[in-house]
Design a protein around this motif. Structure first.
Motif, PDB file in Angstrom:
ATOM      1  N   ILE A 254       0.849  -1.195   0.000  1.00 22.59           N
ATOM      2  CA  ILE A 254       0.000   0.000   0.000  1.00 22.59           C
ATOM      3  C   ILE A 254       0.883   1.242   0.000  1.00 22.59           C
ATOM      4  O   ILE A 254       1.770   1.387   0.852  1.00 22.59           O
ATOM      5  CB  ILE A 254      -0.924   0.032   1.231  1.00 22.59           C
ATOM      6  N   VAL A 255       0.653   2.112  -0.965  1.00 19.98           N
ATOM      7  CA  VAL A 255       1.314   3.417  -0.971  1.00 19.98           C
ATOM      8  C   VAL A 255       0.305   4.414  -0.410  1.00 19.98           C
ATOM      9  O   VAL A 255      -0.677   4.762  -1.065  1.00 19.98           O
ATOM     10  CB  VAL A 255       1.762   3.818  -2.388  1.00 19.98           C
ATOM     11  N   ASP A 256       0.548   4.834   0.818  1.00 21.60           N
ATOM     12  CA  ASP A 256      -0.429   5.619   1.585  1.00 21.60           C
ATOM     13  C   ASP A 256       0.049   7.068   1.687  1.00 21.60           C
ATOM     14  O   ASP A 256       0.540   7.512   2.719  1.00 21.60           O
ATOM     15  CB  ASP A 256      -0.574   4.990   2.971  1.00 21.60           C
ATOM     16  N   GLU A 257      -0.130   7.806   0.602  1.00 20.10           N
ATOM     17  CA  GLU A 257       0.409   9.163   0.523  1.00 20.10           C
ATOM     18  C   GLU A 257      -0.146  10.076   1.606  1.00 20.10           C
ATOM     19  O   GLU A 257       0.566  10.901   2.178  1.00 20.10           O
ATOM     20  CB  GLU A 257       0.119   9.760  -0.860  1.00 20.10           C
ATOM     21  N   ARG A 258      -1.418   9.916   1.943  1.00 21.50           N
ATOM     22  CA  ARG A 258      -2.063  10.811   2.903  1.00 21.50           C
ATOM     23  C   ARG A 258      -2.202  10.194   4.292  1.00 21.50           C
ATOM     24  O   ARG A 258      -2.866  10.752   5.145  1.00 21.50           O
ATOM     25  CB  ARG A 258      -3.445  11.220   2.379  1.00 21.50           C
ATOM     26  N   SER A 259      -1.614   9.025   4.501  1.00 23.73           N
ATOM     27  CA  SER A 259      -1.672   8.335   5.802  1.00 23.73           C
ATOM     28  C   SER A 259      -3.098   8.049   6.234  1.00 23.73           C
ATOM     29  O   SER A 259      -3.401   7.989   7.428  1.00 23.73           O
ATOM     30  CB  SER A 259      -0.957   9.157   6.886  1.00 23.73           C
ATOM     31  N   GLU A 260      -3.990   7.859   5.265  1.00 23.46           N
ATOM     32  CA  GLU A 260      -5.404   7.612   5.580  1.00 23.46           C
ATOM     33  C   GLU A 260      -5.757   6.134   5.566  1.00 23.46           C
ATOM     34  O   GLU A 260      -6.597   5.693   6.349  1.00 23.46           O
ATOM     35  CB  GLU A 260      -6.298   8.324   4.558  1.00 23.46           C
ATOM     36  N   ILE A 261      -5.155   5.375   4.663  1.00 22.55           N
ATOM     37  CA  ILE A 261      -5.545   3.967   4.524  1.00 22.55           C
ATOM     38  C   ILE A 261      -5.109   3.178   5.747  1.00 22.55           C
ATOM     39  O   ILE A 261      -5.881   2.421   6.334  1.00 22.55           O
ATOM     40  CB  ILE A 261      -4.933   3.354   3.248  1.00 22.55           C
ATOM     41  N   ALA A 262      -3.848   3.349   6.141  1.00 23.22           N
ATOM     42  CA  ALA A 262      -3.281   2.537   7.218  1.00 23.22           C
ATOM     43  C   ALA A 262      -3.276   3.234   8.565  1.00 23.22           C
ATOM     44  O   ALA A 262      -3.144   2.576   9.598  1.00 23.22           O
ATOM     45  CB  ALA A 262      -1.849   2.135   6.861  1.00 23.22           C
ATOM     46  N   ALA A 263      -3.372   4.571   8.573  1.00 23.96           N
ATOM     47  CA  ALA A 263      -3.263   5.349   9.813  1.00 23.96           C
ATOM     48  C   ALA A 263      -1.969   5.007  10.545  1.00 23.96           C
ATOM     49  O   ALA A 263      -1.960   4.770  11.759  1.00 23.96           O
ATOM     50  CB  ALA A 263      -4.473   5.118  10.717  1.00 23.96           C
ATOM     51  N   SER A 264      -0.868   4.992   9.811  1.00 25.42           N
ATOM     52  CA  SER A 264       0.421   4.601  10.398  1.00 25.42           C
ATOM     53  C   SER A 264       0.926   5.632  11.394  1.00 25.42           C
ATOM     54  O   SER A 264       0.756   6.841  11.213  1.00 25.42           O
ATOM     55  CB  SER A 264       1.470   4.423   9.295  1.00 25.42           C
ATOM     56  N   GLU A 265       1.540   5.132  12.455  1.00 21.03           N
ATOM     57  CA  GLU A 265       2.241   5.964  13.422  1.00 21.03           C
ATOM     58  C   GLU A 265       3.669   5.441  13.524  1.00 21.03           C
ATOM     59  O   GLU A 265       3.880   4.276  13.832  1.00 21.03           O
ATOM     60  CB  GLU A 265       1.550   5.911  14.783  1.00 21.03           C
ATOM     61  N   ARG A 266       4.622   6.317  13.200  1.00 19.96           N
ATOM     62  CA  ARG A 266       6.034   5.928  13.139  1.00 19.96           C
ATOM     63  C   ARG A 266       6.236   4.718  12.233  1.00 19.96           C
ATOM     64  O   ARG A 266       7.016   3.817  12.518  1.00 19.96           O
ATOM     65  CB  ARG A 266       6.578   5.643  14.539  1.00 19.96           C
ATOM     66  N   GLY A 267       5.501   4.721  11.122  1.00 16.51           N
ATOM     67  CA  GLY A 267       5.657   3.673  10.123  1.00 16.51           C
ATOM     68  C   GLY A 267       4.880   2.407  10.381  1.00 16.51           C
ATOM     69  O   GLY A 267       4.893   1.495   9.545  1.00 16.51           O
ATOM     70  N   VAL A 268       4.169   2.319  11.505  1.00 13.33           N
ATOM     71  CA  VAL A 268       3.434   1.100  11.859  1.00 13.33           C
ATOM     72  C   VAL A 268       1.936   1.320  11.638  1.00 13.33           C
ATOM     73  O   VAL A 268       1.348   2.220  12.242  1.00 13.33           O
ATOM     74  CB  VAL A 268       3.694   0.699  13.324  1.00 13.33           C
ATOM     75  N   PRO A 269       1.278   0.513  10.768  1.00  9.75           N
ATOM     76  CA  PRO A 269      -0.158   0.680  10.532  1.00  9.75           C
ATOM     77  C   PRO A 269      -0.964   0.444  11.807  1.00  9.75           C
ATOM     78  O   PRO A 269      -0.687  -0.496  12.558  1.00  9.75           O
ATOM     79  CB  PRO A 269      -0.476  -0.398   9.489  1.00  9.75           C
TER      80      PRO A 269
END
Length: 405
Positions: A254-269
């Motif tokens: 997943i390329v999550d440009e807006r950090s919306e799909i994975a909601a990653s924090e410090r790279g961790v979904p």
């Protein structure tokens, strides 16, 4: 879910919103904060102004009006008191906060060399609430499976804003990665057609009702276009050939440009995307797709909101590498997407074997339509406001070919 949103609000606004009825808070879709103007919320496809007492009101004159100091405090909380570290996000007009919630911004734009440098004097905030909805993709996924190639079709999901496209691809990623519902028997218990589909997999109505693509009326591929890349047209086959062959799932990138799909924090979904999913967070889509291909060897690549020429070129590179693509684009239908030159070229070349179109039903609910690569209708689903036991996830199959692919 809302805790991560409320943590970024000034105490005064947070207190007002926490006074809203619990059932209303649970259905919040947007919180709109505008300096010296009425505080507004969007919920259950409705909107209302909010009073100082935490009551909803249709009369804007009775609504609470956030002050300049409150808006300044909100921006500081959103940028973690480091305005300049969010300069790139401010240039794009939104900030994504933990939990995958996106906050749109408006105010005075600062230009440099004729291009947007950032937004200052921010006076409007649109906080869009992200939600994880396991099962959202259950009725759709069987129609995206390419049983001949033992993978999924290249798929474009088309939707106007706020109809749940990010929620849907998030759940599709989870299901594809985990192997959930991989190649269920057509017309079986887990297929969208269920017991209502005909034994041959035909429609309930006997018609297909395709919308069509350029060069055809829904029954033929566009003039000059070749077959779908790495895929075949769906053809009826005996049910025995539909027995599951895949159990472990596919490797998903997943390329999550807006950090919306994975909601990653410090790279961790922080959302559940399945056990075999890798996420490239905060990276431009075109560059991110190439990075994913080189570094993580995904079998299925998922990206949100394509539309630029560089996005189309990166998708073609992924196709040449034998990777399946699931992407989303803004629009009401295929016609809207075809008006965008970069996407029109992809569609006319027959890249996508499936189109999933999200819209609203006449009754105001959600409607999901699945088309094949020629624009022929494969299935239509309607969504209830609340899930029903006999219809998991709140979906009702209105029309289905039985999940053949």
């Amino acid at each position: 879910m809302l805790a991560s949103v409320f943590a970024h609000l000034p105490a005064s606004i947070r207190g007002i919103l926490e006074s809203l009825p619990v059932n209303l808070r649970s259905g919040l879709e947007e919180i709109r904060v505008r300096q010296d103007r009425p505080l507004e919320i969007v919920f259950d496809r409705r909107c209302a102004f909010v009073t100082r007492e935490g009551l909803t009101d249709a009369d804007a004159s009775r609504a609470y009006r956030p002050s300049r100091e409150e808006c300044k405090s909100l921006l500081e909380l959103l940028t973690r008191h480091s305005f300049y570290s969010f300069e790139e996000e401010l240039k794009r007009g939104f900030i994504t906060i933990p939990g995958g919630h996106r906050v749109g911004l408006a105010g005075r734009v600062v230009l440099e060399g004729g291009r947007v440098k950032h937004i200052r004097d921010v006076s409007s905030f649109n906080i869009r609430i992200a939600r994880e909805l396991p099962g959202a993709g259950k009725p759709v996924l069987p129609h995206l499976l390419d049983r001949e190639a033992d993978t999924v079709h290249h798929t474009l999901l088309i939707s106007p804003p706020q109809l749940g496209k990010t929620t849907l691809i998030r759940d599709l990623a989870r299901m594809i990665s985990s192997g959930e519902a991989a190649f269920p028997a057509a017309g079986g218990e887990d297929s969208p057609g269920g017991a209502g589909a005909s034994p041959s997999g035909g429609s309930r109505t006997g018609t297909s009702g395709g919308t069509g693509l350029p060069g055809g009326t829904g029954s033929a591929r566009p003039a000059g276009a070749g077959p779908e890349t790495g895929s075949r047209e769906p053809v009826p086959r005996p049910a025995a050939q539909h027995s599951p062959r895949r159990s472990a799932g596919w490797k998903v990138g997943i390329v999550d440009e807006r950090s919306e799909i994975a909601a990653s924090e410090r790279g961790v979904p922080r959302f559940d995307l399945g056990p075999r999913t890798d996420v490239l967070d905060g990276c431009p889509k075109a560059e991110g797709m190439m990075m994913m291909i080189r570094s993580m060897s995904p079998e299925v690549l998922i990206v949100d909101e394509i539309g630029r020429q560089e996005d189309a070129e990166a998708i073609r590179e992924a196709l040449h590498a034998g990777i399946r693509i699931i992407a989303t684009a803004h629009g009401r239908d295929l016609g809207d997407v075809l008006r965008r030159p970069a996407l029109r070229e992809l569609l006319e070349s027959g890249v996508f074997g499936r189109y999933v179109i999200l819209g609203r039903s006449a009754a105001g609910g959600r409607r999901v339509q699945v088309l094949d690569g020629d624009g022929r209708q494969l299935a239509v689903f309607g969504a209830y406001r609340a899930p029903a036991e006999e219809k998991p996830g709140g979906w009702e199959t209105i029309f289905s070919t039985g999940g053949r692919g």
